[in-house]
Every structure is written in C-alpha cells, then in structure tokens.
Design a protein around this motif. Structure first.
Motif, short mmCIF file in Angstrom:
data_model
loop_
_atom_site.label_atom_id
_atom_site.label_comp_id
_atom_site.label_asym_id
_atom_site.label_seq_id
_atom_site.Cartn_x
_atom_site.Cartn_y
_atom_site.Cartn_z
N THR A 46 -10.02 5.63 -0.64
CA THR A 46 -10.54 4.26 -0.72
C THR A 46 -9.40 3.25 -0.63
OG1 THR A 46 -12.38 5.02 -2.10
CG2 THR A 46 -11.89 2.66 -2.11
N ALA A 47 -8.32 3.50 -1.35
CA ALA A 47 -7.18 2.59 -1.31
C ALA A 47 -6.59 2.52 0.09
CB ALA A 47 -6.12 3.03 -2.31
N ALA A 48 -6.47 3.66 0.76
CA ALA A 48 -5.92 3.68 2.11
C ALA A 48 -6.83 2.93 3.08
CB ALA A 48 -5.73 5.12 2.58
N THR A 49 -8.13 3.13 2.94
CA THR A 49 -9.07 2.45 3.84
C THR A 49 -8.99 0.94 3.69
OG1 THR A 49 -10.57 4.36 3.71
CG2 THR A 49 -11.49 2.28 4.49
N VAL A 50 -8.98 0.46 2.45
CA VAL A 50 -8.90 -0.99 2.21
C VAL A 50 -7.58 -1.54 2.73
CG1 VAL A 50 -8.85 -2.77 0.43
CG2 VAL A 50 -10.47 -0.87 0.25
N SER A 51 -6.50 -0.82 2.47
CA SER A 51 -5.19 -1.28 2.92
C SER A 51 -5.11 -1.33 4.44
CB SER A 51 -4.09 -0.36 2.36
OG SER A 51 -2.82 -0.88 2.59
N VAL A 52 -5.69 -0.34 5.10
CA VAL A 52 -5.70 -0.33 6.57
C VAL A 52 -6.50 -1.50 7.11
CG1 VAL A 52 -6.58 0.92 8.59
CG2 VAL A 52 -5.24 2.13 6.86
N TYR A 53 -7.67 -1.79 6.52
CA TYR A 53 -8.48 -2.91 6.97
C TYR A 53 -7.71 -4.23 6.85
CZ TYR A 53 -12.84 -0.25 7.36
OH TYR A 53 -13.82 0.62 7.77
N ILE A 54 -7.05 -4.42 5.72
CA ILE A 54 -6.28 -5.64 5.53
C ILE A 54 -5.17 -5.74 6.57
CG2 ILE A 54 -4.73 -6.86 3.94
CD1 ILE A 54 -6.33 -5.62 1.64
N THR A 55 -4.50 -4.62 6.81
CA THR A 55 -3.40 -4.60 7.77
C THR A 55 -3.89 -4.89 9.19
OG1 THR A 55 -2.25 -2.98 6.39
CG2 THR A 55 -1.50 -3.21 8.66
N VAL A 56 -5.01 -4.32 9.56
CA VAL A 56 -5.56 -4.56 10.90
C VAL A 56 -5.84 -6.04 11.10
CG1 VAL A 56 -7.59 -4.19 12.35
CG2 VAL A 56 -6.48 -2.24 11.24
N ILE A 57 -6.36 -6.70 10.08
CA ILE A 57 -6.69 -8.12 10.19
C ILE A 57 -5.45 -8.94 10.46
CG2 ILE A 57 -7.51 -10.13 8.89
CD1 ILE A 57 -9.53 -8.26 7.54
#
Length: 664
Positions: free
Chosen positions: A511-522
């Motif tokens: 979950t932490a990786a997924t949220v961090s990836v989403y933020i980074t993609v943005i």
C-alpha cells in the motif's frame, strides 16, 4: 530506588476502553464503542512467583497487562503499586519488561547479535549477562543461527531473552505459549518459573488454554471473565477455595482448564448463556466476600514434597524455612541492571547503527537481499537503459530519444528508491515501534541511525548507475558526471523520504509503495517537462510545477544535455540519412525550403528543443529554468526538508490504533 523484595499489587482497578472494532474514520473521530473492560481487579504477586492470568478470548487478559505496563488507552481507576510506589510509565520502562503477543525481531541478525544489541540499547550489561540469558533460555546451541531460521519455540524464547538481558523486576508476557506444542509449552513455562525463583523476580503471563503439566510452575493464578475476577491467589489454594464453595475439581481433570471452563460464559444457546452468566456473577460476588485471604496468600512445594503456605506480610518466610531449597533468599537479590541507568543518546545511536549494519551486511538470505536492493537494483536498471538507448544516432529524433533518457533516469531514481525503501525499511520501522513503547529511544534517533546506513548505500548505487548512462550523454568531463549523478541522487533521496513518511502510518509495504508511486507519477508528469511541454499546461498547473522536485531536476538535466554551449554535436542535425537539415551544409534553395517545412527538422540545436519544452508566452526560457547550480540546490532542498519533516513527524504522538498496527 526499589527495594530488593518486590511486590506488585493491584487495588480495585477499573479500566474503560474500546470493546468493539471500528472503522478508521470512527477511530479518528473517537466514535467507536467503549465500555468497562476491567472491573474492580485486585491481586498481588511477589518476587520469585509466576502469576498466570487465565480467561477466554475477550476476558480482559491483555487489557490487564496493558494497564500494568501503563500502555492502555482510556481512563483507568485504582492503584497499581510496585513495592508501594505508584506504577508510572517511567517506572515501568526503567524497571519492568513486556513481551507482547507478536514481537518482530530483525531477521538478518543471529540470536547472539540480537541479545547483544538489545543489551547495549537498554543497559551497559556485560557479555557474561548475555551468555547467562542464552543458557537460561536454552538458546546457547543456536547462538549463531539467524533469527529468520529459528523454530517458533526458539523465536519465542529469544523474544523473552530480549527483555531478560536487562533483568526486569517485573516481566509481563502476553500468551508466550500461543501455538506452541506441548513439549515447548512446558519448556517455556518451566524456564520462566526457574527465572522467577532463581533471581527473585515477578513473572506475569496470560494463557488461554493452560495444560495440566504446567500446574506445578504457576505459583498464582487469576481467572478473569469479561473483566471480573472469579479467583486470584495461590494455585494450590485454588483447589481448597473452589471445594469450599461447592465446586471441587473431579479426579483426573486438569484443574486449570476445569476452573477456566467454569469461569467462561457458555454461548452455545440462549439458555446456557443466561445460566452461565448468572453462575459467573455469583462466583465473582462470592470471591469479593470470601476471597481476601486467598488473594494475599500463595503456596509452594518444598523439595521434600511438603506444602508450605506463606503470607504476603513476611516474604522471607519460605526461603528461610525450607531446608536445602534452591530458591535464594529475597534479601540477597541484586538490584536490576536497569536501575543503574541507561546509555547515552550517542551510545544508543551508535548501537542502532551497528545493529542495522549487522542486519544488512551478512551472507544470509535477508542480508543478501538487502545488499542487492541497496547496491545493485539501480545499476541494473541503468544497464537496461544503456542497452535500450545505446543505438542513438545523430539525427533529429535524437532530441526525443535523449528526452526519453532523461525522463527514465529521473523515473528510475524515484521508483527504484521506492522499491528499495519498502523492501528494507519496514523491518526496522516495526522494531522501532515496539522498542519505542519501552521508551528506549526517540523517532529522530531511529531515523538518524537508519539514514547513516542508507545514504552511503545510495551514494554508491547512484554513482555506479549514472556512470553507465552518462556514457550516452556525449559529455566527457568528470565534473559533468558528478553533476549528472548528484541531481539523480537528490531524486533518490526524495523518494526514500517520501516513502518513509508514508510508512509511518501505513503498515502494508504494498500500500505504501502504491501511494508513493502514484504521488511520484503525478509530479513527474507535471514538473519534468518530458511528457508535457509547459506551454500546453494551464497557468495554475505551471505555477504548481514549481512545488515539485522534477521541475528543477528535469531543468538541470535538460540544460546539461542540450544547453551546453561547448558541445556542438546537436547543432544542425539531419532528419535522417537522406534529408539534411543543417544550414552549414551547402544546399539548394529548394532543398532548404523542403527541409524547413518538414516536421522532422524543427530543432536547429539543443536550445530550440529547450524552448519547445520549457518556453511559454515568449518569456525568457533560461530565466525560468534557472542556473544549473540553483536547480541543483533546490533539488536537494526537497529531500532535506522532507527529512526534517519526518523527524518531527516521528515525534508526534500517534493514535493508539495506528501504533497497534506495528505493535501487534
């Protein structure tokens, strides 16, 4: 200072807490259902004794340990006394220990290393103390075995040893025999009993299904049912008490389980529920009226088999009158190691750093995995980039290709850092949460020790990785490579700090990786200038890009790649092998017109490409992109600022339900 004869006493303790699980929103809003969990609990236990708290699920066993350890959330009334002193959180942390139901140890360490670092974090105890604990817990033979390779029984004993190395006056254990086979259950209970008698310490443990063979090792028992005390006192006196009120234990029955069933609400039918509920209420009232003498007394068996009853008013009676007893006199007990103080913050930080290093640098599965991720994951990614981009030719499309290289370098630094962090940090994070409950060290100290380990690895990994792709840029000097690596190192650090911040409140690594990836993609899409040119963004989005690190990291790499005035290889590139777009090569007027009208010939040089990606409204594009050193400084300001924020974040008291994620 605590005296050498120890007594733990609970007097009329009531505790109110959460009785039903609630949603995350309900917990944040404080709207979960609460009720009285412990109701007028009074008990005593003395040095050299083992108290077993028995009861079915939901009876309040764990809540009792939480109240004694001062970790319970919610109002508590009554007195908890250790040798007459009120049990405060500080008093418990300095002189007592708590082995939770689930204890997460670092898998990369050996048994001996785990106890060694545990002792140096809590006390300045000698190596002989660690060896003695290993011998007492029957762990000497597995001293060099990795924690991840231990059996369940060995792991449970090691978790107990982590507390015993500091020699606590009171040791609390939540279900220490859960899921253990009968032989290992017997072993663990006998070890705890021997520890209590040998050193004159107090051991309080909870059990849900006690076996008959552990009966001789339990000096006292306390039966709880929905927070009420059905009986508490000497284990052997329990038989006399229940016989006196009309509930004798049948022959060949396990008395511990028999009276546990007697103290449990029968939910198999409505009639049985009502009947058993009335019976238990009657037992509770009966003990309140007649159980006082039993609560204050206990019984032991001398080596000759003679039963001796002692009173709390004279704790030396048993040890003095039993001939040949192996139990030492309580007056000869040593002061607990923790009473002499704890190591300094510098010593704790150094111990944490050495422990992190030992958990990483080893030839076990956990250690090799960490080393590969920290050192080789990013270089492997850049090697793939080199294979993919090594065929670049000096045509017009090289601008787009090099733009893709820049974007992938940035994305690789971010995403690989996220993967490495979520794979390596949670084990240290969870151990921190459990040790922070004991007051051993603070969050910033933990983060500092982790950064001292992680940052050098990141420097080596980013340096090796960027050296591979730097060969594709066309730049030659070592300074250019160092700058090329530095800006990607800043991106790597930002993703690491961002993921650490998320792992503060999110237990699941996925979950932490997924949220961090989403933020980074943005912020990669907005600020890098690679996927979207700035002139195609809305005005407010352009201003928003200034709050993202890729705005400065991308500008730095683009200026380095395309804006270098000393490098003219990108000036006047042809569209392909048949169409020449360079003004420096003689051409006919007709060919020049055809070339200028071709889509593939729109970049005269690197600055033309930069103007297309970063230019807007005829503004001075170079002033918008800032200087190289300014971009680099701002790129590093992001991870530094987030590191400071994390240090403050790990100091903020968290809601109990968040901390419980990592403690249990």
């Amino acid at each position: 200072m605590i005296r050498n004869e120890y007594t733990l006493e609970l007097c009329n303790v009531f505790h109110t807490g959460q009785v039903e699980p609630g949603t995350c929103f309900q917990r944040l809003m404080g709207s979960v259902k609460t009720g009285v969990i412990l109701k007028d609990v009074s008990l005593e236990v003395h040095g050299g004794e083992v108290l077993a708290v028995l009861g079915s699920k939901g009876s309040g066993k764990r809540a009792l340990l939480e109240v004694i350890s001062r970790r319970a959330q919610g109002p508590t009334r009554g007195q908890i006394l250790l040798n007459g002193a009120h049990m405060s959180l500080r008093l418990f942390q300095q002189n007592c220990g708590y082995v939770t139901h689930k204890c997460d140890l670092l898998p990369g360490l050996t048994v001996e290393q785990t106890l060694h670092y545990a002792s140096h974090i809590t006390t300045a105890s000698k190596r002989s103390r660690m060896k003695q604990v290993m011998a007492d817990l029957a762990l000497t033979q597995v001293g060099n075995r990795a924690v991840g390779d231990l059996t369940q029984s060995e792991y449970r004993r090691l978790a107990i040893g982590v507390q015993l190395v500091r020699d606590p006056v009171v040791l609390l254990l939540d279900e220490p025999t859960w899921d253990l086979d009968p032989l290992n259950t017997y072993l663990v209970i006998s070890i705890l009993s021997n520890h209590a008698r040998k050193y004159g310490r107090i051991v309080v443990l909870t059990m849900e299904k006690p076996r008959s063979d552990v009966f001789p090792f339990l000096d006292r028992v306390a039966y709880l049912c929905l927070g009420d005390v059905v009986y508490t006192g000497g284990t052997r006196l329990m038989l006399d008490y229940f016989r006196s009120i009309g509930f004798p234990c049948p022959e060949l029955e396990n008395p511990l389980m028999y009276y546990l069933c007697l103290s449990t609400v029968d939910r198999r039918s409505r009639e049985r529920f009502i009947e058993s509920n009335h019976q238990i209420a009657a037992l509770v009232e009966k003990f309140k009226l007649e159980g006082g003498p039993f609560r204050r007394k206990t019984s032991t068996v001398a080596p000759g088999g003679v039963q001796i009853v002692d009173s709390a008013s004279d704790p030396l009676t048993v040890a003095n009158i039993v001939p040949g007893s192996a139990t030492p006199s309580l007056s000869n007990n040593k002061v607990p190691l923790s009473a002499f103080g704890r190591p300094s913050a510098f010593a704790v930080a150094f111990t944490l750093y050495m422990r992190n290093l030992a958990a990483t640098f080893n030839f076990r599965v956990a250690g090799l995995t960490h080393i590969f991720l920290r050192l080789l994951a990013l270089p492997v990614f850049h090697l793939l980039l080199w294979i993919f981009y090594s065929g670049m030719e000096d045509y017009q499309r090289t601008f787009i290709t090099r733009n893709g290289l820049i974007f992938n370098c940035l994305a690789g630094a971010y995403f690989v850092s996220i993967i490495v962090t979520v794979c390596t940090f949670p084990a240290f994070r969870t151990r921190y949460y459990q040790e922070a409950q004991e007051g051993l060290y603070s969050g910033p100290l933990f983060l500092l020790s982790y950064w001292l380990l992680a940052v050098p690895f990141a420097v080596i990994s980013v340096g090796a990785a960027t050296r591979i792709t730097f060969l594709l840029t066309g730049l030659q000097s070592t300074t250019d490579w160092l700058l090329f690596a530095a800006v990607q190192f800043a991106c790597y650090l930002l993703a690491q700090q961002q993921t650490i911040a998320l792992l503060l409140v999110v237990r699941s690594s996925f979950t932490a990786a997924t949220v961090s990836v989403y933020i980074t993609v943005i912020y990669l899409m907005l600020g890098s200038g690679a996927l979207r040119a700035f002139h195609s963004l809305s005005e407010w989005l352009v201003y928003l890009t200034y709050a993202t690190q890729p705005r400065y990291a991308g500008a730095f790499l683009n200026l380095q790649m395309f804006g270098n005035n000393n490098w003219v290889n990108l000036n006047g590139l042809p569209q392909d092998s048949r169409t020449n777009c360079s003004a420096h090569i003689p051409q006919t007027q007709e060919s020049l017109v055809a070339a200028s009208s071709s889509f593939g010939c729109r970049y005269a040089d690197g600055m033309a490409y930069i103007m297309e990606r970063y230019g807007r409204d005829n503004n001075d594009v170079l002033s918008d992109m800032l200087e190289l050193d300014v971009n680099l400084a701002i790129a590093f300001a992001f991870p530094v600022g987030l590191a400071i924020f994390n240090s403050l974040l790990y100091l903020v008291p968290l809601p109990a339900f968040i901390k419980a994620k990592f403690r249990e």
